[in-house]
Every structure is written in structure tokens, then in C-alpha cells.
Write an enzyme that holds these catalytic residues in place. Structure first.
Site, short mmCIF file in Angstrom:
data_model
loop_
_atom_site.label_atom_id
_atom_site.label_comp_id
_atom_site.label_asym_id
_atom_site.label_seq_id
_atom_site.Cartn_x
_atom_site.Cartn_y
_atom_site.Cartn_z
N TYR A 142 0.79 -1.63 -0.01
CA TYR A 142 0.16 -0.27 0.54
C TYR A 142 0.79 1.16 -0.46
O TYR A 142 1.85 1.51 1.34
CB TYR A 142 -1.00 0.18 1.18
CG TYR A 142 -2.05 1.27 1.39
CD1 TYR A 142 -2.89 1.24 0.83
CD2 TYR A 142 -1.60 2.02 2.65
CE1 TYR A 142 -3.90 2.11 0.40
CE2 TYR A 142 -2.91 3.65 2.42
CZ TYR A 142 -3.18 3.13 1.65
OH TYR A 142 -4.46 4.49 1.36
N ASP A 244 9.23 2.15 0.87
CA ASP A 244 7.91 3.48 1.29
C ASP A 244 8.30 2.55 3.55
O ASP A 244 8.19 2.05 3.24
CB ASP A 244 6.54 2.52 1.05
CG ASP A 244 5.75 3.72 1.30
OD1 ASP A 244 5.49 4.65 3.21
OD2 ASP A 244 4.18 3.26 0.94
N LYS A 272 3.78 8.13 9.44
CA LYS A 272 3.86 7.52 10.94
C LYS A 272 4.34 7.43 11.99
O LYS A 272 3.10 8.10 12.71
CB LYS A 272 3.13 5.73 10.29
CG LYS A 272 1.75 6.15 9.94
CD LYS A 272 0.70 5.29 9.76
CE LYS A 272 -0.47 5.21 8.03
NZ LYS A 272 -1.05 3.75 8.37
C1 LIG Z 1 3.18 2.02 3.94
C2 LIG Z 1 1.99 3.05 3.61
N1 LIG Z 1 2.65 3.86 2.94
C3 LIG Z 1 1.21 4.75 2.39
C4 LIG Z 1 0.87 5.07 3.13
C5 LIG Z 1 -0.39 6.24 3.25
O1 LIG Z 1 -0.36 7.14 4.01
P1 LIG Z 1 -1.29 8.13 4.86
O2 LIG Z 1 -2.82 7.59 5.04
O3 LIG Z 1 -0.98 9.39 5.63
O4 LIG Z 1 -1.85 9.06 3.28
C6 LIG Z 1 0.06 4.26 4.64
C7 LIG Z 1 -1.01 4.43 5.31
O5 LIG Z 1 -2.21 3.28 5.94
C8 LIG Z 1 0.57 3.71 4.73
O6 LIG Z 1 1.18 1.99 5.12
#
Ligand SMILES: Cc1ncc(COP(=O)(O)O)c(C=O)c1O
Length: 428
Positions: A142, A244, A272
Site C-alpha cells: 500500500y 516506503d 506515521k
Molecule cells: C506503507 C504505507 N504507505 C503509505 C501510506 C499512506 O499514508 P497516509 O494514510 O498518511 O496518506 C500508508 C498508510 O497506511 C502506509 O501504510
């Protein structure tokens, strides 16, 4: 436990907020999306006054627990001083310097507000620098909810086609099909296939983007040598390697997954773990790439970027995480390990996988799952029943199986949680 007030609020919300929720991810809550009023340390209270030991932690951001005092004090001070300037503050320089000291790839840093935005910026930068368009990404990963990135996150296997060459599958109605032309989707943890693919598309691949640990699907770990091999292939073919680290950043180690696994990407995205619950994300990376934001040839913008209270939060959070040579991580590791081991003891049939700070529990799954498709066959409904049974026993967990542990969880929390797990296991 009774959830009468939550239910009434949910019904009221549904009249003015579609689905009664502000992020579709929150729809899966049982018996209905819940309302919360207060959080402190490792505990959260719902609108009915029920108290929970919280392993949701806002799905990751609350690495220091709810309302960490040092961070809140810094934010309160800043709120009294100034909110935003459409100009810089010394605070953001401090956060960037701190990240540069902690994170191996972070020679330079730019700030945004959400993980999705940071990924958008990192991918744009990679395309600009390489003058290529194709992005290699992996099934089950994701990378936020933006049109060009929300592909093949949880695709029906029928729609995705053969394992070795999956078709990019959009995650929602409304995504332009044309974006698929810029994507190459692969199964994760298969270095041979990545090598063959990069050979075949040599000169066309702008970036390979990966979660360095597959936190959003089963907390699957990279196989030995996989990330290193990915690093070498990207260097060989002139593609930008993007980690990521929206979940893994500052959670796996002070330097994120890249420090934990000892593999340094060209760019990485953080969110996060960065600001203890305040909306801050970052693109961090090598100077030779990041400089193109600085010479303005690649656009990165945002009215809310690096707002002063958010930067105060990030600075205080990073100071806390790096204090005493990362002492908080030792506690986190110890308590997370006790939880993982206790859950395995209480439910020997469960698969418990990941690292102490973020792990995953499932039933009926393949303990050796290595990618999205091998992770898929499991008894997801049984786990949802466990999540409901735990909620009734004062322990709050994500219904999809992931557990986030914070530096605020105590030995007492761990003991009470394991007692609740043992009790819940009996009624499953
Ligand atoms: C691995 C990863 N990348 C990107 C995102 C997207 O982040 P945001 O929800 O702050 O846009 C998330 C959100 O859960 C994530 O777990």
C-alpha cells in the site's frame, strides 16, 4: 461492553458524513465504526466510557502512545507562538537535521502532511531525475490512496492474472485506466523475477518502490538478501530505489527499516512514526536527487507543509526516540517480544509474524508466506471474531490482524493483554 453512545453517534454521523467515517479504512470496525473521546499513554476511552489497551495506535502514528507529554508541551508552546507563516521556521531545519543524523539515506529532507503526499513527491522526483516513467511496485503493498499509486494493493487474484506477470488492478472506481501503462506489478520477495523484469525493461524503469517489510499484508519480512539484491539491481539499471517507510520509519529502529535491514535506498518516505500523531510526512534522500526540489525543476508544494506546531511535535518526538542511545527501543522490543510469544502460547494455531514493534496475527495461514498470494489463504473471519472478543475484554486491535506496540505500553498492559487473549481464545 455496551456501545450505545457510539452507535447513536454513528447513526447521527451517517446523515452528514458518507458512511459515518472520514477514511474508508475505518469501515471494517465491528459491530460498527466506533467513536472515541480520550487517549492517554497506551490506553484509549470510547464515547461510552469503555477503556481499552490500544494496539491500533491510530494505525501506527502513536509510536509514543496517546498524548505524549513532552511532545504536547512542545506543541502547546508553539501554538501560543505561531501556527504557519508560508515561510520557514528554525524548527523545520532542526527536524531535517535530526532526520539526517538518524536515517541513513536522509542527506536532505522535504516535508508534507500525509504518507500519500510524500509518495507522490518521491515518485515524481524519481521520474524527473531518470527521465523515465515506469514504476515497479509489488502486489499487496500500500502506497497511499492517490490515483497513480493505489494499484494492486488487494487485487482479486482472478483479475490480477498470472503470478509472474500480474496485471495492474485499480483499487477503486474512478482511477484512470491509463495509469496502468506506467506500472509494472510483481510479486514481492522474488529476486529472480525482479532481475528478469529489470533486464527486460532496462532503460525504462524510473523507480522500484517497496515497503521494506510488508506491514500492510501480514507483516511479511523480506527474505535474506532480497532488499540487498533489489538495491544492486536498481544501481545496475539506473532506477531509483524508494523505500516506503511510512509505517517502518522510526518504528523498526531509529534509522527505520533501512537501518534495521542494512540496505540504503535512494529515497524514502516517512509519516506515521515521525511526529507522534501530528500530520507530518517527509521525503528523505540522497542530495544528488533531492537537489532537484531545491533548484525548482521538480515541483513539491503544500500550504500546510512544515506547519510550526507539527514541526515542534516532530522535533520533540525524534528527540524522545533518540534519547539515551535509543533506550525506548529496548523497552519496545522487550514488551513486543513478550506479547508475540504470549499470543503464540495462548493460541498455538495462530501465525504470529513480524517484529516486536509491529506484528501480525492470523489463523489458518501459511507460516512461510512470502508475498501477497501466499499470504491470502487464511481464516480472516476467525481473526475478526478474535478482535471483537478482545474488544469486549478491553483490548483494542485492528480487525485485519496487525498489532502496533508503543513505547507507552507497560508490563502490566502486556500481562492484562495476554490474559484477555487467553480468555478470548476459549470462546473462539
Ligand atoms: C506503507 C504505507 N504507505 C503509505 C501510506 C499512506 O499514508 P497516509 O494514510 O498518511 O496518506 C500508508 C498508510 O497506511 C502506509 O501504510
Amino acid at each position: 461492553m455496551r456501545f450505545d453512545r457510539s452507535k447513536a453517534l454513528y447513526e447521527r454521523a451517517c446523515k452528514v458524513i458518507p458512511g459515518g467515517i472520514s477514511s474508508n479504512v475505518r469501515a471494517s470496525w465491528q459491530p460498527h465504526p466506533m467513536f472515541y473521546e480520550r487517549g492517554e499513554g497506551s490506553h484509549v476511552w470510547d464515547a461510552d466510557g469503555n477503556e481499552f489497551i490500544d494496539y491500533v495506535l491510530a494505525r501506527g502514528p502513536l509510536l509514543l502512545g496517546h498524548s505524549p507529554k513532552r511532545v504536547l508541551a512542545a506543541v502547546h508552546r508553539q501554538i501560543d507562538t505561531g501556527l504557519m507563516y508560508a515561510g520557514q521556521s528554525e524548527l523545520e531545519v532542526g527536524v531535517a537535521e535530526k532526520m539526517a543524523a538518524m536515517v541513513p539515506c536522509a542527506e536532505m529532507v522535504r516535508f508534507s502532511n500525509s504518507g500519500s503526499e510524500a509518495i507522490h513527491g518521491a515518485v515524481r522526483l524519481a521520474r524527473a531525475v531518470t527521465a523515465r516513467t515506469k514504476i515497479v511496485r509489488f502486489e499487496g503493498h500500500y502506497h497511499g490512496w492517490f490515483d497513480s499509486h493505489m494499484w494492486s494493493y488487494a487485487p482479486p487474484v482472478d483479475a490480477a492474472g498470472p503470478r509472474e506477470a500480474p496485471v495492474p488492478v485499480p483499487s477503486t472506481k474512478g482511477q484512470p485506466a491509463s495509469d496502468a501503462a506506467n506500472l509494472i506489478v510483481l510479486p514481492w520477495n522474488d529476486l529472480d523475477l525482479l532481475r528478469k523484469t529489470m533486464d527486460a525493461h532496462a532503460g525504462n524503469i524510473a523507480a522500484v518502490i517497496t515497503e521494506p517489510m510488508m506491514c500492510n499484508m501480514g507483516a511479511l519480512m523480506p527474505q535474506r538478501g532480497y532488499l540487498q539484491g533489489m538495491r544492486e539491481l536498481c544501481t545496475k539499471y539506473g532506477a531509483v530505489l524508494i523505500f516506503d517507510e511510512v509505517i517502518t520509519g522510526f518504528r523498526l529502529a531509529p534509522g527505520g527499516a533501512q537501518a534495521y535491514f542494512g540496505v540504503t535506498p535512494d529515497l524514502a518516505t516517512f509519516a506515521k512514526g515521525l511526529a507522534a500523531g501530528f500530520p507530518v510526512s517527509a521525503i528523505a534522500g540522497k542530495r544528488e536527487l533531492m537537489k532537484y526540489f531545491g533548484d525548482l525543476s521538480v515541483s513539491h508544494a503544500g500550504t500546510y507543509n512544515a506547519g510550526a506546531p507539527c514541526m515542534a511535535a516532530a522535533l520533540a518526538a525524534l528527540e524522545e526516540l533518540s534519547a539515551d542511545d535509543g533506550a525506548v527501543y529496548r523497552q519496545l522490543r522487550m514488551r513486543g517480544t513478550r506479547l508475540m510469544e504470549g499470543i503464540r502460547r495462548a493460541m498455538p494455531e495462530a501465525v504470529v509474524r513480524g517484529v516486536p514493534a509491529v506484528f501480525h496475527v492470523s489463523f489458518g495461514g501459511d507460516p512461510n508466506a512470502r508475498d501477497y498470494r501466499t499470504y491470502l489463504p487464511r481464516d480472516a473471519e476467525k481473526y475478526k471474531r478474535l478482535a471483537v472478543a478482545l474488544q469486549d475484554r478491553g483490548v483494542r486491535v485492528v480487525p485485519e490482524g496487525i498489532w502496533f506496540v508503543s513505547t507507552a505500553h507497560t508490563d502490566d498492559d502486556v500481562e492484562r493483554t495476554l490474559a484477555a487473549v487467553e480468555d478470548a481464545a476459549k470462546v473462539l
